[in-house]
Design a protein around this motif. Structure first.
Motif, mmCIF file in Angstrom:
data_model
loop_
_atom_site.group_PDB
_atom_site.id
_atom_site.type_symbol
_atom_site.label_atom_id
_atom_site.label_comp_id
_atom_site.label_asym_id
_atom_site.label_seq_id
_atom_site.Cartn_x
_atom_site.Cartn_y
_atom_site.Cartn_z
ATOM 1 N N ALA A 16 0.817 -1.223 0.000
ATOM 2 C CA ALA A 16 0.000 0.000 0.000
ATOM 3 C C ALA A 16 0.851 1.273 0.000
ATOM 4 O O ALA A 16 0.397 2.323 -0.469
ATOM 5 N N GLY A 18 3.646 1.858 -1.583
ATOM 6 C CA GLY A 18 4.432 2.098 -2.799
ATOM 7 C C GLY A 18 3.676 2.978 -3.781
ATOM 8 O O GLY A 18 2.550 3.430 -3.512
ATOM 9 N N SER A 19 4.311 3.185 -4.905
ATOM 10 C CA SER A 19 3.739 4.061 -5.925
ATOM 11 C C SER A 19 2.356 3.563 -6.393
ATOM 12 O O SER A 19 1.380 4.330 -6.425
ATOM 13 N N ILE A 108 3.193 -5.324 -4.418
ATOM 14 C CA ILE A 108 4.518 -5.423 -3.796
ATOM 15 C C ILE A 108 5.526 -5.450 -4.943
ATOM 16 O O ILE A 108 5.215 -5.937 -6.032
ATOM 17 N N GLU A 133 6.663 -9.379 -11.449
ATOM 18 C CA GLU A 133 7.714 -10.355 -11.143
ATOM 19 C C GLU A 133 7.119 -11.693 -10.703
ATOM 20 O O GLU A 133 7.685 -12.756 -10.986
ATOM 21 N N LYS A 213 5.948 8.365 -12.825
ATOM 22 C CA LYS A 213 6.586 8.413 -11.488
ATOM 23 C C LYS A 213 6.378 7.061 -10.839
ATOM 24 O O LYS A 213 5.251 6.670 -10.559
ATOM 25 N N MET A 214 7.465 6.335 -10.575
ATOM 26 C CA MET A 214 7.322 4.958 -10.102
ATOM 27 C C MET A 214 8.356 4.684 -9.016
ATOM 28 O O MET A 214 9.239 5.498 -8.759
ATOM 29 N N ILE A 218 11.508 -0.447 -10.446
ATOM 30 C CA ILE A 218 10.899 -0.466 -11.790
ATOM 31 C C ILE A 218 11.432 0.698 -12.632
ATOM 32 O O ILE A 218 11.531 0.589 -13.863
HETATM 33 P P1 NAD Z 1 7.422 0.708 -4.821
HETATM 34 O O1 NAD Z 1 8.844 0.407 -4.559
HETATM 35 O O2 NAD Z 1 6.994 2.117 -4.926
HETATM 36 O O3 NAD Z 1 6.530 0.023 -3.665
HETATM 37 C C1 NAD Z 1 6.686 -1.305 -3.316
HETATM 38 C C2 NAD Z 1 5.736 -1.712 -2.217
HETATM 39 O O4 NAD Z 1 6.084 -3.064 -1.852
HETATM 40 C C3 NAD Z 1 5.836 -0.892 -0.938
HETATM 41 O O5 NAD Z 1 4.567 -0.787 -0.336
HETATM 42 C C4 NAD Z 1 6.750 -1.723 -0.049
HETATM 43 O O6 NAD Z 1 6.502 -1.525 1.342
HETATM 44 C C5 NAD Z 1 6.373 -3.138 -0.458
HETATM 45 N N1 NAD Z 1 7.481 -4.072 -0.266
HETATM 46 C C6 NAD Z 1 8.760 -3.934 -0.682
HETATM 47 N N2 NAD Z 1 9.508 -4.984 -0.304
HETATM 48 C C7 NAD Z 1 8.677 -5.824 0.354
HETATM 49 C C8 NAD Z 1 8.858 -7.072 0.997
HETATM 50 N N3 NAD Z 1 10.055 -7.688 1.045
HETATM 51 N N4 NAD Z 1 7.783 -7.663 1.561
HETATM 52 C C9 NAD Z 1 6.578 -7.068 1.549
HETATM 53 N N5 NAD Z 1 6.335 -5.867 0.971
HETATM 54 C C10 NAD Z 1 7.377 -5.253 0.376
HETATM 55 O O7 NAD Z 1 7.025 -0.113 -6.120
HETATM 56 P P2 NAD Z 1 5.963 0.279 -7.249
HETATM 57 O O8 NAD Z 1 6.588 1.186 -8.223
HETATM 58 O O9 NAD Z 1 4.664 0.660 -6.617
HETATM 59 O O10 NAD Z 1 5.794 -1.126 -7.981
HETATM 60 C C11 NAD Z 1 5.078 -2.183 -7.390
HETATM 61 C C12 NAD Z 1 4.880 -3.299 -8.419
HETATM 62 O O11 NAD Z 1 4.039 -2.810 -9.451
HETATM 63 C C13 NAD Z 1 6.169 -3.749 -9.104
HETATM 64 O O12 NAD Z 1 6.103 -5.115 -9.344
HETATM 65 C C14 NAD Z 1 6.170 -2.981 -10.420
HETATM 66 O O13 NAD Z 1 6.850 -3.670 -11.444
HETATM 67 C C15 NAD Z 1 4.683 -2.930 -10.722
HETATM 68 N N6 NAD Z 1 4.289 -1.784 -11.547
HETATM 69 C C16 NAD Z 1 4.485 -0.512 -11.087
HETATM 70 C C17 NAD Z 1 4.127 0.584 -11.860
HETATM 71 C C18 NAD Z 1 4.289 1.986 -11.346
HETATM 72 O O14 NAD Z 1 3.833 2.919 -11.990
HETATM 73 N N7 NAD Z 1 4.916 2.206 -10.214
HETATM 74 C C19 NAD Z 1 3.607 0.375 -13.144
HETATM 75 C C20 NAD Z 1 3.431 -0.929 -13.592
HETATM 76 C C21 NAD Z 1 3.770 -2.004 -12.789
#
Ligand code: NAD
Ligand code: MG
Length: 396
Positions: A16, A18-19, A108, A133, A213-214, A218
């Protein structure tokens, strides 16, 4: 036990803080009459998790880092929050699969998301998949779990969400009449940089994505186009197609989020401003539609839209993914694990950007090619590849 009010969807957000997680809460916050939170989870960012709990009043907050749990509990107590704090991976899996939950957002980052995402897939939830992943690592096991449990799997990765919408909102797998999928990618922040200068790229430069913004992992994957390679593998599983059914096209403006070409020559594209709230809102409301908070495109002010072929010399990580996409599961597991180790070391300024593909290739060379049909075998292969990646770094 708190239950959602009549007619509301009960939601768990994995990741929750994360981005994607933050964007999901932004959309949910616009529709308090339709969604209620069952659980919010985070790795260690207890301060943000506490704020989110106060605003969204979930039944549970799950924190992986046990050491921060007392601080989260204190903060929630002070705020008069009734949210209960849980820790550990088992609780992550149980809030992802609990019978009361209707919708799970799997956001996550990395292989850490595999087990809870798979739990949710096996529990027949409406599963909004951002954590690519997990699908890359467990392909057939994941899709079998979805099939067996009757899970509604909705892609949140913007490209896959676009493909899903371009398949006329058809369930993934129902790709009849499709000639090919056009998977678009911006090329990332290093598209125009001379290839000789890539070894000097800093983490901040690699993370400075022009359109999105990510999270930092990623963002680096986007700079190396490993992200597009993972998305290629993800698309093969989601839509039951082969790697050569997918053409990767550079589209620097990120307005067209991907396309489907049909046998009659029709091309259907999904377009929109580059904002993850669009695919998130699509997944939450599917098969309906809700406001995401994102403005529509102003076509007359858009300017040029360009489409170019990919130069694989610039993006060796993508070339590795294109090979691995044809190979047994162990190769994708090793590629993903080696990439995670390499990206973390790059972000910590311990290896140069250009070592990322070298490290992955080295780990792939040491990996035997085999299928992996159980979670135990997948986790063992993942650990082995991480170990090899660390050995490579130590020897460098
Ligand atoms: P982020 O790094 O901003 O957030 C990651 C989240 O995962 C956080 O809430 C963090 O607390 C949690 N986390 C990290 N390590 C953990 C662990 N070991 N155990 C449990 N929780 C853990 O990442 P994001 O950019 O939000 O990306 C999340 C996923 O969504 C990734 O797989 C990414 O490829 C995918 N994704 C992201 C975007 C984007 O715009 N950010 C777009 C497409 C796909
Ligand atoms: Mg994407």
């Amino acid at each position: 036990m708190k239950m959602p009010s009549e007619g509301k969807q009960y939601v768990t957000i994995l990741g929750a803080t994360g981005s994607v997680g933050i964007n999901t809460l932004d959309v949910i916050g616009r529709h308090p009459d339709q969604y209620e939170l069952y659980a919010l989870t985070a790795n260690s960012n207890w301060e943000l998790l506490a704020d989110q709990c106060c605003t969204f009043t979930p039944e549970f907050a799950v924190l992986i880092n046990k050491e921060c749990a007392p601080q989260l509990e204190d903060r929630l107590l002070q705020a008069g929050s009734k949210t209960k704090v849980l820790t550990g991976k088992d609780n992550l899996c149980s809030v992802a699969a609990h019978e009361d939950v209707d919708v799970v957002m799997a956001a996550i980052v990395g292989g850490a998301g595999l087990e809870p995402t798979l739990s949710s897939a096996g529990a027949g939830k409406k599963l909004l998949l951002a954590n690519k992943e997990s699908l890359v690592m467990s392909g057939s096991l994941f899709m079998q779990a979805v099939e067996r449990a009757g899970t509604t799997l909705l892609p949140i990765d913007s490209e896959h969400n676009a493909i899903f919408q371009s398949l006329a909102n058809g369930a993934p797998g129902h790709a009849d009449g499709v000639r090919k999928i056009l998977l678009t990618g911006s090329g990332g922040p290093l598209l125009g940089k001379p290839i000789e200068a890539l070894s000097e790229v800093t983490p901040d430069e690699a993370c400075a994505h022009p359109n999105w913004k990510m999270g930092r992992k990623i963002s680096v994957d986007s700079a190396s186009m490993m992200n597009k390679g993972l998305e290629l593998i993800e698309a093969c599983w989601l839509f039951s197609v082969k790697p050569n059914d997918i053409e990767i096209v550079i589209h620097p403006q990120s307005i067209v989020h991907s396309m489907v070409e049909y046998v009659d020559g029709s091309v259907v594209a999904q377009m929109g401003n580059p904002d993850m709230r669009i695919p998130i809102a699509h997944g939450l409301a599917w098969p309906g539609r809700i406001d995401s908070g994102v403005k529509g495109l102003e076509f007359t002010g858009l300017g040029d839209m360009n489409f170019e072929p990919v130069n694989l010399e610039r993006y060796p990580c993508l070339a590795l993914c294109q090979e691995v996409a044809w190979q047994p599961q162990s190769a994708a597991i090793a590629l993903n694990a080696a990439n995670e180790v390499a990206v973390q070391h790059f972000l910590d300024e311990l290896i140069p950007f250009t070592d990322i593909p070298i490290l992955i290739e080295n780990v792939l060379e040491q990996t035997s090619r085999e299928e992996a049909h159980t979670i135990e075998s997948i986790l063992a292969l993942d650990e082995e590849a991480r170990h090899r990646a660390m050995e490579f770094i130590r020897a460098r």
